[in-house]
Write an enzyme that holds these catalytic residues in place. Structure first.
Site, short mmCIF file in Angstrom:
data_model
loop_
_atom_site.label_atom_id
_atom_site.label_comp_id
_atom_site.label_asym_id
_atom_site.label_seq_id
_atom_site.Cartn_x
_atom_site.Cartn_y
_atom_site.Cartn_z
N ASP A 35 0.86 -1.17 0.00
CA ASP A 35 0.00 0.00 0.00
C ASP A 35 0.90 1.23 0.00
O ASP A 35 1.55 1.54 1.00
CB ASP A 35 -0.90 -0.01 1.24
CG ASP A 35 -1.85 1.17 1.29
OD1 ASP A 35 -1.70 2.09 0.46
OD2 ASP A 35 -2.74 1.17 2.16
N ALA A 59 -2.58 3.86 -8.78
CA ALA A 59 -3.29 5.13 -8.82
C ALA A 59 -4.72 4.95 -8.37
O ALA A 59 -5.30 3.87 -8.54
CB ALA A 59 -3.26 5.73 -10.23
N TYR A 98 3.15 8.22 -13.51
CA TYR A 98 2.16 8.56 -14.55
C TYR A 98 1.14 9.55 -14.04
O TYR A 98 0.56 9.38 -12.95
CB TYR A 98 1.46 7.28 -15.05
CG TYR A 98 2.44 6.36 -15.74
CD1 TYR A 98 2.79 6.56 -17.06
CD2 TYR A 98 3.06 5.34 -15.02
CE1 TYR A 98 3.74 5.75 -17.68
CE2 TYR A 98 4.00 4.53 -15.63
CZ TYR A 98 4.33 4.75 -16.96
OH TYR A 98 5.28 3.95 -17.56
N TYR A 125 -10.03 14.50 -8.91
CA TYR A 125 -9.06 13.54 -9.43
C TYR A 125 -7.90 14.27 -10.10
O TYR A 125 -6.73 14.00 -9.83
CB TYR A 125 -9.74 12.59 -10.41
CG TYR A 125 -8.76 11.79 -11.25
CD1 TYR A 125 -8.09 10.71 -10.72
CD2 TYR A 125 -8.51 12.14 -12.58
CE1 TYR A 125 -7.19 9.98 -11.48
CE2 TYR A 125 -7.62 11.42 -13.36
CZ TYR A 125 -6.95 10.35 -12.80
OH TYR A 125 -6.05 9.65 -13.56
N LYS A 129 -3.85 14.38 -9.14
CA LYS A 129 -2.76 13.99 -10.05
C LYS A 129 -1.74 15.12 -10.21
O LYS A 129 -0.53 14.87 -10.27
CB LYS A 129 -3.33 13.59 -11.41
CG LYS A 129 -4.22 12.35 -11.40
CD LYS A 129 -3.50 11.12 -10.87
CE LYS A 129 -2.50 10.56 -11.86
NZ LYS A 129 -1.88 9.30 -11.37
N TRP A 150 -6.95 8.54 -21.47
CA TRP A 150 -7.91 7.53 -21.93
C TRP A 150 -7.23 6.17 -22.11
O TRP A 150 -7.29 5.54 -23.18
CB TRP A 150 -8.59 7.99 -23.23
CG TRP A 150 -9.60 9.08 -23.03
CD1 TRP A 150 -9.90 9.72 -21.88
CD2 TRP A 150 -10.47 9.64 -24.03
NE1 TRP A 150 -10.89 10.66 -22.09
CE2 TRP A 150 -11.26 10.64 -23.39
CE3 TRP A 150 -10.64 9.42 -25.40
CZ2 TRP A 150 -12.21 11.40 -24.07
CZ3 TRP A 150 -11.59 10.18 -26.08
CH2 TRP A 150 -12.36 11.15 -25.42
#
Length: 281
Positions: A35, A59, A98, A125, A129, A150
């Site tokens: 985790d 993520a 990423y 979200y 990020k 996507w």
């Protein structure tokens, strides 16, 4: 030695396949094994392995749920990322992370988004990020942040899987015709990432397939390739009243990374046919 987090996700699984083919030593962890929101656990694992590279495929990507579960999104996409960056710094590992096109608001009118454009996320979200990116930059001088969009591959957490599930259940479908981005195949992400690591690339880059499309056109292409006879009605995204506001136009340019690595990244349609061809067997 490479460490992969999020090993059971669609991107992590694609890395595992590629590293097995190349016979590159690695250790992959899923959330139950590591985790990343636990700094103590991350440090313990990374100190023990002392990898050369850490690739973070873990993520929180439930875009709508992040509006009410922001603390969970923050734990994974911000704190977890910082924990990995700190561990990478301690053992001298190169860190690959990423991010997302959802760091942008979709209001750009003069072309695709480039690495020089200023982020302005619309939803929780996207905010998480972007904060994750900032934590990496604060901790490390040498890193690779790759913004993707996507993403699809083998797994259930992607638009193609959802689309085919809807097609089995409903007589006709409604798909947004006013959302534009770049469908990006996990196989492309993995191939370019490994080439970037091999060539010592560092910094922030946009990594997508080439071109761009709408969700509606993407759905039509999927059905055409698979021979699915189902009516799809193009509708504005506002019809769905989703909790998270999404950028309507967030395609990113991959020209910078393509030039740096001297690679030609396939157009989204080409990779889609490759992926769906494998599904068809």
């Amino acid at each position: 030695m490479i460490v992969i987090t999020g090993g059971k996700g669609q991107l992590g699984r694609e890395f595992i396949k590629a590293l097995n083919r190349a016979e590159v030593p690695y250790k992959a962890f899923d959330k139950s094994e590591l985790d990343i929101s636990s700094g103590e656990k991350v440090l313990s694992v990374i100190r023990d392995i002392k990898p050369d590279v850490i690739i973070n495929c873990a993520a929180y990507n439930q875009v709508d749920r992040a509006e009410t579960e922001y603390e969970m999104a923050y734990k994974v996409n911000v704190i977890g990322v910082e924990n990995l960056a700190v561990a990478a710094k301690e053992v001298g590992a190169f860190f690959v992370h990423y991010s997302s096109d959802y760091v942008f608001d979709g209001k750009k009118e003069d072309g695709l988004y480039t690495e020089k454009d200023t982020p302005s996320p619309l939803n929780e979200y996207g905010k998480s990020k972007l904060l994750g990116e900032e934590r990496v930059k604060a901790v490390l001088d040498n890193y690779l942040i790759l913004r993707v969009s996507w993403v699809y591959g083998e797994g259930k957490q992607n638009f193609i899987h959802k689309l085919l599930s809807w097609a089995e259940r409903d007589s006709y479908l409604k798909v947004a015709c006013d959302e534009f981005s770049v469908p990006t195949y996990t196989g492309v992400i993995v191939d370019v990432t490994l080439k970037a690591i091999e060539q010592g690339l560092s910094g922030l880059y946009h990594l997508t397939n080439s071109g761009f499309t709408s969700r509606f056109e993407w759905a039509r292409a999927v059905f055409e390739i698979l021979g699915v006879d189902k009516f799809i009605r193009p509708v504005p995204s506002s019809v769905f009243s989703l909790p998270a506001k999404r950028p309507l136009f967030s395609p990113m340019s991959n020209k910078k990374i393509s030039k740096e690595l001297s690679v030609s990244i396939p157009y989204w349609e080409e990779s889609l046919r490759e992926f769906l061809g494998c599904l068809k067997g």
